[in-house]
Design an enzyme around this catalytic site. Sequence first.
Site, mmCIF file in Angstrom:
data_model
loop_
_atom_site.group_PDB
_atom_site.id
_atom_site.type_symbol
_atom_site.label_atom_id
_atom_site.label_comp_id
_atom_site.label_asym_id
_atom_site.label_seq_id
_atom_site.Cartn_x
_atom_site.Cartn_y
_atom_site.Cartn_z
ATOM 1 C CB ILE A 4 -0.994 0.032 1.185
ATOM 2 C CG1 ILE A 4 -0.259 -0.083 2.529
ATOM 3 C CG2 ILE A 4 -2.046 -1.060 1.041
ATOM 4 C CD1 ILE A 4 -1.166 0.139 3.732
ATOM 5 N N GLY A 7 8.362 3.987 0.903
ATOM 6 C CA GLY A 7 9.183 5.171 1.117
ATOM 7 C C GLY A 7 10.642 4.827 0.915
ATOM 8 C CD GLU A 9 15.600 5.007 5.594
ATOM 9 O OE1 GLU A 9 16.049 3.948 6.063
ATOM 10 O OE2 GLU A 9 16.297 5.837 4.990
ATOM 11 C CG ASP A 116 8.317 12.198 7.565
ATOM 12 O OD1 ASP A 116 8.253 13.329 7.046
ATOM 13 O OD2 ASP A 116 8.081 11.152 6.936
#
Length: 203
Positions: A4, A7, A9, A116
């Site tokens: 879904i 990123g 990382e 973040d």
Amino acid sequence: MKKIAQGAEAVIYLKDNKIIKERIKKTYRHEDIDKKIRKKNTRFEARLLKKVAGIIPVPKVLNHCDKAMLIEMEFIEGKKLRDVVNEMSKDERKKVFKRVGKKVAKLHNNNIIHGDLTTSNMIIREKIYFIDFGLGFISTKVEDKAVDLHLLKQALESKHHEHFEEIMDAVMDGYKEEIKEFKMVHERLMKVESRGRYKKKPN
């Protein structure tokens, strides 16, 4: 298992109404070093989430495996705050973002830096859940708390520029009500922002 999100990382999967977060292998690092770093980061994020769960709403950690670099979490069904800001009335936005500011302050009061803070990492239901602590860390430094706020401010200005001033004011109102060291963090935030403006000046 349905992918879904992805990123820099990690890759996020949905399986049996649970979230599986898998740390991505970094090919530019030596394999043994990469494994150590990913194991360490997986373990730390799982521990951090468990700690944060006692402070603000976050997905519950169901399991984690250092060896496979996986964290299994509950799936929070709701909408990302990013997607509903424009649907809200002005009063609703103010109330919601004041709550956001209070939650950030609660993290900072416990020396937790999210790293973040964006409306993509907030899910709204009857509560507001913060997600993705992959860049999170522990710090007592006022500078780190100010930078955390600065990054949120930049994200809001970029993503929600038409409502930016009202929602950032609401964030700071909530933050001020909850934070233990508002004056120190606010003064450092001003310094962080002035450094940013200085860097942007043309030669």
